[in-house]
Each structure stands twice: as C-alpha cells, then as structure tokens.
Design a protein around this motif. Structure first.
Motif, mmCIF file in Angstrom:
data_model
loop_
_atom_site.group_PDB
_atom_site.id
_atom_site.type_symbol
_atom_site.label_atom_id
_atom_site.label_comp_id
_atom_site.label_asym_id
_atom_site.label_seq_id
_atom_site.Cartn_x
_atom_site.Cartn_y
_atom_site.Cartn_z
ATOM 1 N N GLU A 134 0.760 -1.211 0.022
ATOM 2 C CA GLU A 134 0.135 -0.122 0.008
ATOM 3 C C GLU A 134 0.769 1.182 -0.108
ATOM 4 O O GLU A 134 0.283 2.251 -0.068
ATOM 5 N N SER A 135 2.067 1.014 0.081
ATOM 6 C CA SER A 135 2.925 2.357 -0.021
ATOM 7 C C SER A 135 2.967 3.073 -1.128
ATOM 8 O O SER A 135 3.208 4.312 -1.265
ATOM 9 N N ILE A 136 2.798 2.360 -2.414
ATOM 10 C CA ILE A 136 2.752 2.735 -3.737
ATOM 11 C C ILE A 136 1.261 2.961 -4.061
ATOM 12 O O ILE A 136 0.585 1.990 -4.061
ATOM 13 N N GLU A 137 0.708 4.158 -4.331
ATOM 14 C CA GLU A 137 -0.873 4.243 -4.796
ATOM 15 C C GLU A 137 -0.699 3.942 -6.168
ATOM 16 O O GLU A 137 0.419 4.359 -7.070
ATOM 17 N N HIS A 138 -2.107 3.968 -6.563
ATOM 18 C CA HIS A 138 -2.150 3.453 -7.957
ATOM 19 C C HIS A 138 -3.435 4.350 -8.704
ATOM 20 O O HIS A 138 -4.315 3.655 -8.940
ATOM 21 N N ASP A 139 -3.568 5.114 -8.124
ATOM 22 C CA ASP A 139 -4.721 6.437 -8.545
ATOM 23 C C ASP A 139 -4.557 6.807 -9.936
ATOM 24 O O ASP A 139 -3.983 7.645 -10.299
ATOM 25 N N PRO A 140 -5.604 6.409 -10.798
ATOM 26 C CA PRO A 140 -5.521 7.157 -12.203
ATOM 27 C C PRO A 140 -5.885 8.482 -12.458
ATOM 28 O O PRO A 140 -5.806 9.105 -13.312
ATOM 29 N N GLN A 141 -6.410 9.011 -11.105
ATOM 30 C CA GLN A 141 -6.860 10.476 -11.124
ATOM 31 C C GLN A 141 -5.792 11.520 -11.422
ATOM 32 O O GLN A 141 -5.797 12.441 -11.700
ATOM 33 N N TYR A 142 -4.626 10.814 -10.850
ATOM 34 C CA TYR A 142 -3.421 11.765 -10.981
ATOM 35 C C TYR A 142 -2.997 12.323 -12.495
ATOM 36 O O TYR A 142 -3.250 11.409 -13.389
ATOM 37 N N SER A 143 -2.682 13.331 -12.691
ATOM 38 C CA SER A 143 -2.388 13.693 -14.195
ATOM 39 C C SER A 143 -1.210 13.131 -14.810
ATOM 40 O O SER A 143 -0.922 13.158 -15.901
ATOM 41 N N TYR A 144 0.089 12.927 -13.882
ATOM 42 C CA TYR A 144 1.118 12.567 -14.028
ATOM 43 C C TYR A 144 1.205 10.994 -13.659
ATOM 44 O O TYR A 144 0.820 10.356 -12.856
ATOM 45 N N PRO A 145 1.854 10.114 -14.710
ATOM 46 C CA PRO A 145 1.784 8.617 -14.588
ATOM 47 C C PRO A 145 2.557 8.151 -13.225
ATOM 48 O O PRO A 145 2.575 7.105 -12.588
ATOM 49 N N ILE A 146 3.695 9.016 -12.935
ATOM 50 C CA ILE A 146 4.580 8.859 -11.793
ATOM 51 C C ILE A 146 4.861 10.049 -10.993
ATOM 52 O O ILE A 146 5.242 11.016 -11.617
ATOM 53 N N THR A 147 4.514 9.909 -9.765
ATOM 54 C CA THR A 147 4.591 11.324 -9.017
ATOM 55 C C THR A 147 5.053 10.804 -7.567
ATOM 56 O O THR A 147 4.721 9.878 -6.972
ATOM 57 N N VAL A 148 6.203 11.429 -7.341
ATOM 58 C CA VAL A 148 6.710 11.481 -5.925
ATOM 59 C C VAL A 148 6.386 12.925 -5.310
ATOM 60 O O VAL A 148 6.968 13.854 -5.658
ATOM 61 N N GLU A 149 6.028 12.787 -3.935
ATOM 62 C CA GLU A 149 5.767 14.087 -3.387
ATOM 63 C C GLU A 149 6.407 13.930 -2.021
ATOM 64 O O GLU A 149 6.151 12.868 -1.100
ATOM 65 N N ASN A 150 7.332 14.657 -1.735
ATOM 66 C CA ASN A 150 8.206 14.624 -0.294
ATOM 67 C C ASN A 150 8.638 13.418 0.168
ATOM 68 O O ASN A 150 8.098 13.014 1.274
ATOM 69 N N GLY A 151 9.189 12.624 -0.606
ATOM 70 C CA GLY A 151 9.290 11.149 -0.410
ATOM 71 C C GLY A 151 10.707 10.957 0.315
ATOM 72 O O GLY A 151 11.702 11.557 0.035
ATOM 73 N N HIS A 152 10.542 10.118 1.433
ATOM 74 C CA HIS A 152 11.897 9.763 2.118
ATOM 75 C C HIS A 152 11.770 8.430 2.255
ATOM 76 O O HIS A 152 10.769 7.752 2.471
ATOM 77 N N PHE A 153 12.786 7.819 1.885
ATOM 78 C CA PHE A 153 13.060 6.160 1.707
ATOM 79 C C PHE A 153 14.233 5.687 2.113
ATOM 80 O O PHE A 153 15.241 6.263 2.504
ATOM 81 N N SER A 154 13.653 4.553 2.834
ATOM 82 C CA SER A 154 15.054 3.558 3.580
ATOM 83 C C SER A 154 14.822 2.184 3.031
ATOM 84 O O SER A 154 14.048 1.768 2.646
ATOM 85 N N TRP A 155 15.994 1.701 3.199
ATOM 86 C CA TRP A 155 16.462 0.205 2.960
ATOM 87 C C TRP A 155 15.962 -0.672 3.959
ATOM 88 O O TRP A 155 15.445 -1.742 3.875
ATOM 89 N N GLU A 156 16.176 -0.153 5.038
ATOM 90 C CA GLU A 156 16.287 -1.062 6.324
ATOM 91 C C GLU A 156 14.983 -0.804 7.269
ATOM 92 O O GLU A 156 14.808 -1.582 8.320
ATOM 93 N N GLY A 157 13.843 -0.141 6.892
ATOM 94 C CA GLY A 157 12.889 0.184 7.772
ATOM 95 C C GLY A 157 12.477 1.455 8.297
ATOM 96 O O GLY A 157 13.379 2.514 7.922
ATOM 97 N N GLN A 158 11.522 1.916 8.939
ATOM 98 C CA GLN A 158 11.020 3.044 9.284
ATOM 99 C C GLN A 158 12.088 3.600 10.223
ATOM 100 O O GLN A 158 12.155 4.860 10.309
#
Length: 1380
Positions: free
Chosen positions: A482-506
């Motif tokens: 569920e971390s990646i949304e698949h909402d077709p309403q977005y005008s861009y097919p790929i969107t990242v907003e203020n994304g912070h990502f980690s390999w090892e967990g929260q």
C-alpha cells in the motif's frame, strides 16, 4: 472414491457369519435327510451364494461419475478407479511394480499426483487458516500504528507489535487435522489389536499343557493369523494416512516459504540468506513428513504401556508395579537428554544454514574465485563451519546412544524387577511358562513404544526447532504493497511528493530524502549522478522495493523494469523475451531487431530456442542486458523503469538501442520512461534530466535548462564530453535543436550499426536495404534455423539398474573395515545375550525343582535370577556399543564424504558450473549431506540389528519346533521375490524423486534473485504456479514411494503372519513332544517376526533409496578436474617481472570443433596498455578466460615473460595476474575479508588501496569501517561501489599483468575518469589489457586489438587505426562520437 468400504465389510461379515449356519444346515441334511429340510438347505445355499456374489461385486469400483469437481489427467493414478479390496491391499500399485521390474522408468511412466494431494487443493486449505490470524494481527498492527501516529510521544505502542508472531501450528492443525485424526483412530484400533495376541498365547500354552480338544488348538492358530492380519491392515493404512498428511504439510509450507520469498522486504532479505531459506524448504519442511508418521507415539506409547501394565497385573499381580517404578524413574533422565538435544539441534541448524549460505555464495561467484585463486580460502571457511557442525553432531550421537542404552535396557530392567519382585514376594509360587511367556510377550510389546518414544521425542524436538525457524521467517516483515498508490486521477503517471525512503525500515536512516518528482506521460526522464548517489534506489522506491518513511508515491499503469544486473531465467531465449506473454510474430521480430539480437541468434545453435543457462551463464554481459531489455519492450507496459541498460553494451550497439528503443524515435517513444544512465551523450535527446547527489535531487530540468544554469552539472558535462562534442555549450544546444527538428541525421547514423552485421559494413539506404536485411535475417535465423529446443543446461544424470556395489564400497571404505567388523561383532554378541536370556527363561519356566512341597528352593531361585540379570546387563552394554561404534564410524564417513565433495567441486572446471543449475549442486550439499549425516547412519544401524534379530528369531523357532524348517525355504523365496520386485521400482522412484527435487530449489533460487523483476512485471502468480507444478511433480514420485512402501509392508507382514500361523500350527501338531516353555519361547519370538520382517524390508528399501544420496555425491566427487593447482616448484617468486605477453597461433574452444578464438598471434610488450574491442561474441572475454586457463588452449600457446602458462599450476598462474571482472562479485563477511581473504596484507595497505579506489571516505563513514558486514552478494552496496571494491582488490595485489574486463561499465563518467587516472598512475609499470565498451577509456592505449568472429582483424596503435577511415575501429569511434 468409487467404492464403499461400509458395503464391502457388511457383505464380508455377513458371509463369515452365515458360514456356521450353512455348516449346521449341511450337517442336519446329512444326518436327517427329508424333503422339507432339503428345501431349506437349498434356499439357504442360494441365499449364501448371492451374498458371496455381492461381496465379489463390491470388490470392484463403480463407474466413474458423470459430473465431478476433479478432472482426470491423461496419466491418472489408478487409485481413484480401484475397488475397495484393491485399495485395502494396495493391489492397484501392482502395475507400477511390474513395470519397474521389467524396464527402467522414464519420466512419464509414473502417474500424476492425485488432485486431493496437489498444491492446488492443499495450499488454499492451509492458506485459509494461516491468513485469518495473520490478517487479524496485521489489522491490529495498523490500528496501533495509526494511534501511534496520532500520539507520537507514546513510542511503546509501536514496539509492542513487533514480537506478535502467528504460529503455523494452529493453521496446520485446522487444515490437516481431520485426516490426521482419522489416522489416529486407525492407530487406536491397531494398538488394541496388538494385545489380542498375548491372550491367545496364554490360551495356546494352556492348550499344550492340558487335555483340551485338538480343534481348539487349530482355532487358536487361525485366530492368531486373523488378529495379526487385522493389525497389519490397520497399521498399513494408518502409516499411509500419516505420510499423506506429512506430504500435504510439506506442500503447504513449501508454498508458504516460496510466497514469502516473493514478498519479503529488504530487511528480511538480509536477515534470511538464500542458504537459510533453502534449508527451510529442504530440511525444516521435510521434518514434518518424518514427524507425522511417529507423532501418535506420544499418546500411543503411554496407552500401550498402560494396557501392558494392566494385562501384566493380571499375570504377575502387584509385582508389576516394581517395573512401572523403573520406567517412572527413567523419565527425568530422558527429559534432560531431550532438552540437551533441543539446544544442540538449534545450534546444529544454525551451522547448517551458515554452511549452505557460504556454499551458495561460492557457487554464485565461482568464476571470480577461480580467477583470484581464492578457492582454498573459501574451502577453509566451509570446512571450518562444517567441523563445528560435526562437533555438535558428535554430541548428538553420544546423547542418542545414551538414549538408546536407556530405552533398550528399560524392557529388561522392567522384566527383571517384575520377575524378581514376583518370586521374592511369592515364596510358594514359581514362574510357570504361562505366566512367564505371556508376561514376556507383553514386555516385548513394551519394547517398541519404549524404543520409538525417544525417536518421537527427538523428532518433536527437531520439528519444534523447525517450527520456530519457520515462524520467524513467515512472520518476517514484507513489502508494504500500500506504500505505492495507483490512483489514475493523477495527471502524471509517476509522481513522488516529499518522499523519504529507507532500505532498512522505518527506524533506519533514509537513503533518499526530499524527493519530488513528476514524470509527464510519454516523456523520457534521465536520472544521473555519481556512484552511490541513489539512482537505482530511486527506481526501487518507485517499484515499492524500499520502505517509504514519509511522503507520497503514485504510479498508475503497468510497469516494465530492466535491472542494472540483468536477471535471466534458465529457459529458452524466446521464453525469456516473451516472459509469459502470447507470441506475436510481428512484434517479436521488431523487438529482436531493435535490441540487436538478430546476429546473436546466428551464433546460437538453436536460434531463439537455445536454452539459456542459469543466470544467463552462456551469455555475455551485453547479451544479457539486451535480452533483459527485449523482455521489457515486448511486455508493452505503460511505464518503463530502465536501470542503466546500456552499461554493458558496445557504444555502437548502445547508440542503435537508444535510437530504436529508448530514444524519441524508438519503439518506446509513446511510453513513459525513467532511465538511469551514466552516458551523457544521449542527454540532449531526453525530456527531463534529474541529477541526484547524496540521495537528494540536486538539480532537475531539461538538458538545455541545466546547461543554461551553468552550474556544477554543466561544468561536469563540458568536462566529460568528447572533443567532437565540446566546441561550446551553444553547439550542444544546436545539436539538440537540430535533432528535434529532423531525425534524418539520426537515421543515417543508424546505418553504421550494419558494420557488425554479416552482410554489410557501409552505410545503406535507410528505407530499402535495411528493411530487406532485417526481413531476411529474422526469417532465416529465427523461424527456419531450428524447430527444436537446444538445451544448454545439462540434464541431470540418473543411474540405471540397482545401486552399484561400488557405491556401497565407497561408503563402507569411508566408514572403515575395523568399525564395520566391530559393528557386526557387537550385534552378534547382542543377539547371543538376547537369545541366551530368553532360553534361560524357558529353562526357568520348565524347572520343576524350584518349588518342592510348596517351599521355594532359594539357591535355585537366586541362580536363575542372577544369571538372567547378568545376561540382561550384557545385552544392555552390547546394545550401547552396537549403536555407538557404527554411529561414530558413519560420522567419520560423513566428514570425509563432504570433504571429498567440496574439494572436487571446487576443482571442477568452470564449464561444469555453466551447464549445471546451482540448485542441483546445492541439493548435494544440503539434502544429500543431511541424509548421510542423520538418516543413513540410523537406518544402517537399525538394518544390521534387524538382520541379526531376524536370524535369531528363525533360529529360536526352528530349534523349538524343528518341523518349522519345512516352510522357511518357501517363505524365504516368496519374501525374496516380493523384495526384488519392489526394490527395482523403489530405487528408480527414489532417483526420479531426487532429480525432480533439484528444479524446485533451482527455480526458487532463480525467483529470489529476480524477485524485484517478477514483482515489477506483476507475474508473481505465474511464478507461484510454476513452483507448484515442480513441487507436484516431485510429490508424484514421493507419493509413489510412500504407497510402494505400504505395498511392500503389507505383503511382507502377511508373510510374517503366516510364519506366526505355522509356528502355532506346528506347536499344536507337536503338543505331545514339546514343553510348554519351548512353545512359549517359539511363539513369543514368532509374534515378533511380523514387525521385524516389515521393519527389515522397510529399512532395506530406505537404505537403498537413501544410498542414492551417496551415489549422487560420489558422482560429483569423481567429476573431471581442471589442471592441478600447483605443479613442482612453480615459477620464481618474482614472476612475472615485466608482464610481457605473447599469443602464438592461439585457438580457444568451449566445445571440440567449435573454436571461439582462432589462430590469434600477437605480442604485447612489457608495460604496454592494450585495448581490446569488438562486438558481442567477437571473443573478447574468451581471450581473458584463456589467459587464466579457465578455457584451455586447443592449439597454440600463451607466454607470459617467456613462460608457457600451460606448464604452470593454476594457482601459480592465477595468483600472479589480476583481473577486475565485468560483474563485481562480493561475498558475505567483512569488507576486509572481501579484499584480503588470506589476511596477507596489513590494514595500512588496505586503507591505501581503498584510497586509490576512491572508497576511503565511504568506508571511514561506515560505523564498523573495514569490519563492515557485507550482505550476501554485496546487496548493501551499489553496483558501482562493488566495482570499486574489485578495483581495490586489484590495487592490493598489484601484479605486473592486469586485465580490466569492462570494469567501469557500472560507474558514472566522473568516477570512471578517477578510476582511469588511478590505473594510469598505479599500474603505470604494469601491462594492462582492457576490454572496453567506452572507447574513450582506451584511446591512450599503446595498441588496440580489434576482434571479429573469433579472429584478430586489426592490431595497431589507436591513432593509426583512426587514420584509416576504412578500419572497423574508426567506424566504432565514429559511432561513439570520438571522431566527427
């Protein structure tokens, strides 16, 4: 089921019950013949005839139902259509036994698995009960996390959810408990039937010593047979049911492990190595199969003990309590041993996992190990772990032998104390034969549960450890879908907003921070940055492979992904490209042409039907990249995530692929493309350039916009653009503008790609000749070249016929002659004590002088008691030694066999690993070694004991009733015939099962390595189905093996039942000449013969089945080896001093008669820098392999400093030259170990090497520094960082001859520039051979070698070749933009 057991038993019982009535009517008719009686008899006879007819009809199955939820396959198992009697006696299996005896099995000879046992039926049942509590836990966790986010100060709420695990045990019980309970009911009936025989023995001994009518003796004999037959039938079907339950559990768990492997996140992936997960499948899941068949002993053993004590009370009275006290006193001791075994088992499995993990890494990086001559280091590591494993195993052996001593002595101690107490308490009563042998038969019944109970406890202990391991893995953290949304309403097919990502967990530090990205539909976005900047991580974040700490990610539409390290399946080239999609001829041809795979197909023997080896072993790096890209292009996805797919291809091929696939005029021009690249020459043609630095977006915009900013990126671009491109920033803008206005020039440049085609090396008309050439090559090469599948992977060898005596000899040789002789001697002594004590009891029971005038003769009593005690103690001690000696000998054999296997596998030529799936080799090191470690020793020990016990039984019965000898030969003949029929089938089934097991592990390993690609393409379900199909095929053989054992056991137990019947009959016939003591002795032993016969043949079949493990390991231990590692004194210590290289008419070939390199002759002067170029398949890497003698010269020779390398040992050669390989392979362990496995260098030297490799700052920033733990395969480092580690290895060794095999393909231009400077400065005094895709890296070489189709076509200084505009090198340089 198409037959009714209820109706069968109804008519059977009715037929039996009506016999006395019919008999009486017949006698009445005979004595009083009148007309009325005759009518009654005839009607009764007709009535009985109809009953028998209905009984016969119920032996057959009904017609198949018209409608059924199960669909019959073409090779359907006949069990479904078998009648009840056939199912009861396993007669439906006869046809397979006969077929196995007459011919060698082929794969299609064994029936398909019954639908009820297949994964499609079993998995959903388990999944239903497993997911219910798991979903409750997950929903609870989400609720708590939501509350935690609202009240962020309360951190305890978050941590409390981590330890909540869901156990597999309740789910297994709910899913398969019904079948298990039915088996338990059969076991209960079987246990009750066991106690009928001692009561019949009591009656028969009483019959011998009394004047009862003879017919009663015959009746008792038939009842003996009937009770034994009932017990046999119940026990056989109980065992089958339990084995089926075990198989179903294994199916469910294997599927659950596979699905978890597809869902686990990066944290779990690093905690659970491939070796550990394979052990979960091969060892832990398998343990349930062993457990289910013995688990009921937990209640059955106490139940049998209680019943035995109850009946013993009726024979010996309160004296039996003394025996009960002995059993109770021994319980704490056995409990202590069980706890000790559990602790040892946990440690043992830990070492097994570690050994398999290292072995898996060794097999994955075997090419690098051989080139670095590091085999001895890793062999030492594996042997070190193996020795720790064996030390634990030895402790387990001592504990098992102690347990065996305890439980083998228990029946004797119980009988001794009970008999002793009886005669000591009763001064006026002696032990007559009726009391003694009925009690002895009950004590013998006690022997089996007391013997099986420790085995069961040991199995439970081992399985409990496995349950904990499985629970830990199956409850591990998984990817958050569920971390990646698949909402077709977005005008861009790929969107990242203020994304912070980690390999090892929260809770871990973020790798990507403040990512804001919007990718317009149909645009081409380039992601650029230095090594370790987070480019590949960004694509992983878009795929949902990373943990999203905060922000929002939306991706709508289908995805195709090309990973930086190409993932290739062990399948045909065509299947790799189609990847489950329907075949479309036109689209397929377009894809092949666009990805420049047409000419490669000419090289392959079967065109696109050529099988690709595991991990694409028979493809070059460039071919793997292009196949991976072709798979993505054929998929026709909405969004494409491309992780540097041009890094491993030549510059002219890269240009073709960009123009035809990725670029604005390519096949993907209307698709959304996010492209990680280090190649700046294509950036003008992109729509958006995103620059990453230290995990953040430092700059983003169009190429023109970034140049106009004149920031750090613009300076970097100008610095790295070639002279032809670098006249000014304005010229670059102009180039961009011109490209967008007209693609004519691009199309003309495309024609240069024809340089490496077979037909033309000049520019062609872009619309005519190119299309004709395209059509011809596709049609001829792909569609007409081969209609047959050409396999690269070697089919696993299956031996035929009986297991060779050489295999037994090989195992016995490792056991040792002295140990084998001592084992036989101790078993003979054991049986002598056992028979001696039994005869002593018979003598004791027949002694009429022990009690005279109601007075006990104390001397006689004490003598009998003391001798019996002495014989019993001798029996216990010899039993302990008969267990311990062979166990230790088998332990030594296991040690030697593993050492031989490991040593030979490491010395096997590289070609073996290229054509052999890793799963097949790992199967030898995991499952087969597990069999030799644990299963085979106990089976051999029990088998030897059983042989001598059976000899003892037949000896005692024959001595007691000599007339019994008359049936020994015919019964033995029947026994032999049945066994020979069965063993031929069993052996072949076991071999086929072993062969069918390897693809499960191979497919699993392949899945783990390509999990990200599988998830990205959304084909997870298809791979799960493929795994289930392979599992079902293996289970079909397992099921046949299980039923075969029951088929054999049922028949052999009936032979044993006949032996008991004849022993009783001969005792009845000899009642006037035989004492009741000898009758008791004979029948007591005869009652054991059924179990002993069954056990012996079961063990014999299991030994012959499991000795196949030795056969399989022996096969790999005797593979042809490569040349010796060391020869004589070898070259001098300083060799090679200059690195001068001479190739004299060198011919190299992978297969006889098919040279990959032909008649190459050249000289490389000391300290020369040689650049080697040529298209894919030209022979560049083959030359490298020849230099390291991975491929031996078929003709000609290679001289280094005037020494023919063929005269040296492999390690003497490989340790004196250095390579930086194309694929950077790292191993789990510390960073220091990866650089210096032999610890030959100081920390100061290592730091210096890291500094020159531009890694010092990175390593100093790590908390553990040089002791930083590298994950399996180096997964916690980027590909570029791994390549720099390989450079540091070369800097440490710094030999006079260095080979760079496309070593900078995975690094950015800035890092590449630094590496080139390092090589020029640090290896200035060395001879350097560089295989390069980036021609700018070899432009300052002394000479350039151009290879084409395995031949040296150009060899001169680069400037000289550039001056010749007709040279191939000039064309390559022009395509690369080096010359204008």
């Amino acid at each position: 089921m198409r037959a009714s057991g209820v109706l069968f038993f109804f008519w059977l019982l009715l037929a039996v019950i009506e016999v006395p009535r019919l008999w009486c009517k017949a006698l009445e008719l005979k004595m009083n013949f009148v007309n009325g009686i005759q009518y009654g008899f005839i009607s009764l006879a007709i009535h009985y005839g109809l009953i028998v007819l209905l009984l016969i009809l119920n032996c057959f199955a009904d017609a198949a139902p018209r409608d059924s939820v199960y669909t019959d396959s073409q090779n359907q198992c006949p069990e479904r259509s078998a009648g009840f009697l056939s199912r009861l006696t396993f007669s439906w299996f006869d046809s397979l036994v006969l077929k196995g005896y007459r011919k060698e099995f082929e794969e299609g000879d064994v029936w398909d698995l019954n639908y009820q046992e297949s994964s499609s039926e079993v998995v959903p049942r388990f999944k239903k009960y497993w997911e219910q509590p798991a979903n409750r836990r997950d929903s609870s966790t989400k609720h708590i996390k939501a509350k935690f986010r609202r009240r962020s100060t309360d951190r305890s709420m978050k941590t409390n959810t981590k330890n909540r695990t869901v156990s597999i045990l309740p789910a297994l019980c709910f899913a398969f408990g019904g079948q298990f309970m039915f088996g338990t009911f059969l076991k209960l009936l079987s246990d009750i039937s066991i106690f009928l025989s001692p009561q019949l023995l009591k009656l028969l001994i009483g019959f011998i010593s009394s004047d009862e009518p003879t017919w009663r003796g015959y009746l008792y004999s038939f009842l003996f047979f009937g009770c034994a037959a009932l017990e046999t039938t119940l026990l056989s079907h109980y065992t089958l049911k339990m084995n089926i339950v075990g198989m179903r559990i294994r199916t469910a768990l294997t599927n659950a492990i596979y699905q978890m492997a597809l869902r686990m996140n990066n944290t779990t992936r690093r905690q659970s190595t491939v070796g550990e997960i394979i052990n979960l499948m091969s060892v832990d899941a398998q343990r349930f199969v062993s457990l289910t068949s013995t688990l009921n002993m937990i209640w059955s053993a106490p139940f049998q003990i209680v019943l035995a004590i109850y009946f013993l009370w009726g024979v010996l009275g309160p004296s039996v309590l003394a025996g009960l006290a002995v059993m109770i006193l021994l319980i704490p001791m056995n409990g202590f041993i069980a706890r000790m075994e559990e602790k040892l088992e946990i440690r043992l499995m830990k070492f097994k996992d570690n050994r398999i993990k290292i072995m898996n890494e060794v097999l994955n990086g075997i090419k690098v190990l051989k080139m670095y001559a590091w085999e001895l280091s890793f062999q030492g590591q594996i042997n070190q772990v193996r020795n720790k494993e064996l030390n634990i195993l030895k402790k387990v052996i001592y504990l098992d032998s102690l347990t065996s001593l305890t439980w083998s002595a228990t029946p004797f101690l119980v009988s001794l104390t009970s008999f002793g107490c009886f005669i000591l308490v009763n001064d006026s009563e002696s032990l007559d034969s009726k009391k003694l042998f009925v009690a002895l038969s009950l004590f013998n019944i006690l022997r089996y549960p007391l013997m099986m109970l420790p085995n069961t406890i040991s199995n439970i202990v081992q399985t409990s450890v496995s349950i904990k391991r499985l629970n830990k893995f199956l409850n591990s953290t998984v990817l958050d879908l569920e971390s990646i949304e698949h909402d077709p309403q977005y005008s861009y097919p790929i969107t990242v907003e203020n994304g912070h990502f980690s390999w090892e967990g929260q809770d871990s530090s973020t790798v990507l921070r403040n990512i804001n990205l919007r990718v317009p539909r149909g645009s081409l976005v380039a992601i650029v940055g230095a090594v370790g900047a987070g480019k590949s991580s960004l694509l992983s974040a878009l795929l949902g492979e990373m943990t999203k700490v905060s922000g929002r990610v939306n991706v709508h539409g289908t995805i195709a992904y090309v990973s930086q390290e190409p993932w290739i399946q062990n399948a045909t080239l065509k299947d790799n490209i189609l990847f489950g999609k329907p075949f479309n001829k036109y689209k397929y041809k377009n894809v092949l042409n666009a990805c420049t795979l047409v000419q490669d197909l000419e090289i392959f023997p079967g065109g696109d039907l050529t099988e690709i080896g595991e991990k694409g072993i028979n493809l070059s790096g460039g071919q793997k990249q292009r196949v991976s890209l072709a798979r993505a292009v054929y998929h026709e996805a909405d969004n494409y995530l491309l992780d540097d797919p041009l890094s491993a291809v030549d510059s002219h091929v890269g240009k073709h692929i960009f123009d035809k696939v990725i670029g604005p005029a390519g096949l993907l021009k209307d698709r959304t493309r996010v492209w990680v690249t280090h190649n700046v020459s294509y950036l003008p043609q992109t729509d958006l350039v995103v620059v990453l630095r230290d995990g953040q977006v430092s700059e983003a915009g169009s190429y023109q916009h970034l140049l106009e900013k004149k920031g750090a990126f613009a300076d970097f671009l100008l610095h790295h653009l070639s002279d032809a491109e670098r006249s000014s920033v304005e010229s670059v803008r102009k180039q961009d503008h011109e490209y967008r206005c007209s693609r004519t020039e691009s199309h003309q440049n495309l024609q240069r790609i024809r340089l490496h085609s077979e037909s033309n090396s000049e520019a062609e008309d872009r619309s005519g000749k190119l299309a004709i050439s395209f059509k011809r090559s596709i049609e001829e090469i792909i569609l007409n070249k081969s209609a047959e599948h050409v396999s690269y992977t070697e089919k696993e060898k299956s031996e035929r016929g009986s297991v060779s005596w050489m295999v037994y000899k090989h195992y016995l040789k490792n056991i040792g002659v002295l140990a084998a002789a001592a084992t036989i001697l101790m078993n003979v002594v054991l049986q002598l004590f056992h028979i001696g004590s039994s005869y002593w009891l018979a003598e004791w029971s027949d002694n009429e002088n022990e009690v005279v005038n109601s007075t006990m003769n104390l001397n006689q009593r004490n003598k009998y008691l003391a001798v019996y005690a002495g014989l019993g103690m001798g029996q216990a001690i010899s039993s302990f030694l008969a267990d311990l000696i062979p166990y230790l000998a088998c332990w030594r054999a296991a040690k030697v066999i593993h050492e031989l296997l490991l040593d030979n596998v490491l010395k096997t030529p590289l070609h073996f690993f290229e054509v052999t799936p890793i799963g097949r080799i790992l199967s030898r090191f995991s499952k087969d070694i597990e069999i030799i470690d644990s299963m085979l020793p106990s089976q051999l020990i029990n088998g030897v004991y059983c042989v001598f016990e059976l000899i003892g039984i037949l000896f005692v019965i024959s001595l007691s009733t000599p007339s019994f000898l008359a049936i020994v030969v015919p019964v033995g003949l029947v026994y032999y015939v049945i066994q020979r029929f069965y063993v031929a089938t069993s052996r072949q089934l076991k071999r086929l099962e072993s062969i069918a097991r390897s693809p499960i592990f191979s497919h699993f390993g392949e899945t783990i390595s390509g999990a990200a690609t599988i998830r990205a393409f959304n084909v997870t379900e298809r791979f799960i189905e493929e795994s289930n199909e392979k599992l079902d095929r293996n289970l079909a053989y397992c099921y046949a093996i299980v039923v075969g054992k029951r088929w054999l056991g049922f028949r052999l137990e009936f032979i044993g039942n006949f032996i008991l019947f004849f022993a009783a009959m001969f005792a009845v016939l000899s009642r006037d000449t035989i004492s009741s003591g000898l009758v008791g002795l004979s029948l007591t032993y005869a009652m054991q013969v059924t179990a002993s016969l069954n056990w012996l043949v079961r063990l014999a079949s299991e030994i012959e089945s499991n000795i196949v493990a030795v056969e399989r390991i022996k096969e790999y231990s005797e593979k042809n080896k490569e040349a010796a590692w060391n020869l004589g004194k070898g070259p001098g210590v300083t060799w090679p001093e200059t690195g001068a290289l001479q190739l004299e008419q060198l011919t190299l070939e992978y297969r006889p008669g098919e040279p990959a390199l032909r008649d190459v002759t050249c000289t490389v002067a000391p300290r020369d820098k040689l650049g080697i170029v040529g298209r894919t398949g030209a022979g560049k890497s083959t030359l490298t392999l020849g230099l390291f003698r991975i491929v031996e010269a078929a003709a000609g020779r290679i001289l280094i400093d005037g020494v023919d390398i063929a005269t040296l040992g492999l390690h003497q050669l490989r340790s004196r030259i250095t390579i930086i390989p194309q694929e950077p392979i790292l191993f789990s362990g510390t960073l220091r170990t990866n650089l210096d496995p032999f610890e030959a260098y100081s920390d100061e030297e290592i730091w210096r090497a890291l500094e020159h490799a531009h890694l010092r700052a990175f390593v100093q920033g790590l908390p553990a520094g040089l002791r930083h733990e590298v994950a399996e395969g180096g997964e916690n480092l980027s590909v570029g960082q791994r390549q720099l580690v390989c450079l540091a290895r070369a800097l440490l060794r710094k030999t006079p001859l260095l080979v760079l095999d496309e070593a900078t393909a995975a690094v950015d231009l800035e890092t590449d520039d630094l590496i080139q400077k390092t090589i020029r400065s640090e290896f200035a005094s060395c001879t350097v051979l560089t295989i390069a895709h980036r021609l700018n890296t070899i432009m300052d070489s002394t000479k350039v070698m151009v290879l084409d189709r395995g031949q040296l076509v150009e060899y001169a200084a680069p400037q000289q070749l550039l001056n010749d505009k007709n040279s191939i090198f000039y064309s390559l340089a022009k395509d690369a933009g080096i010359v204008s």
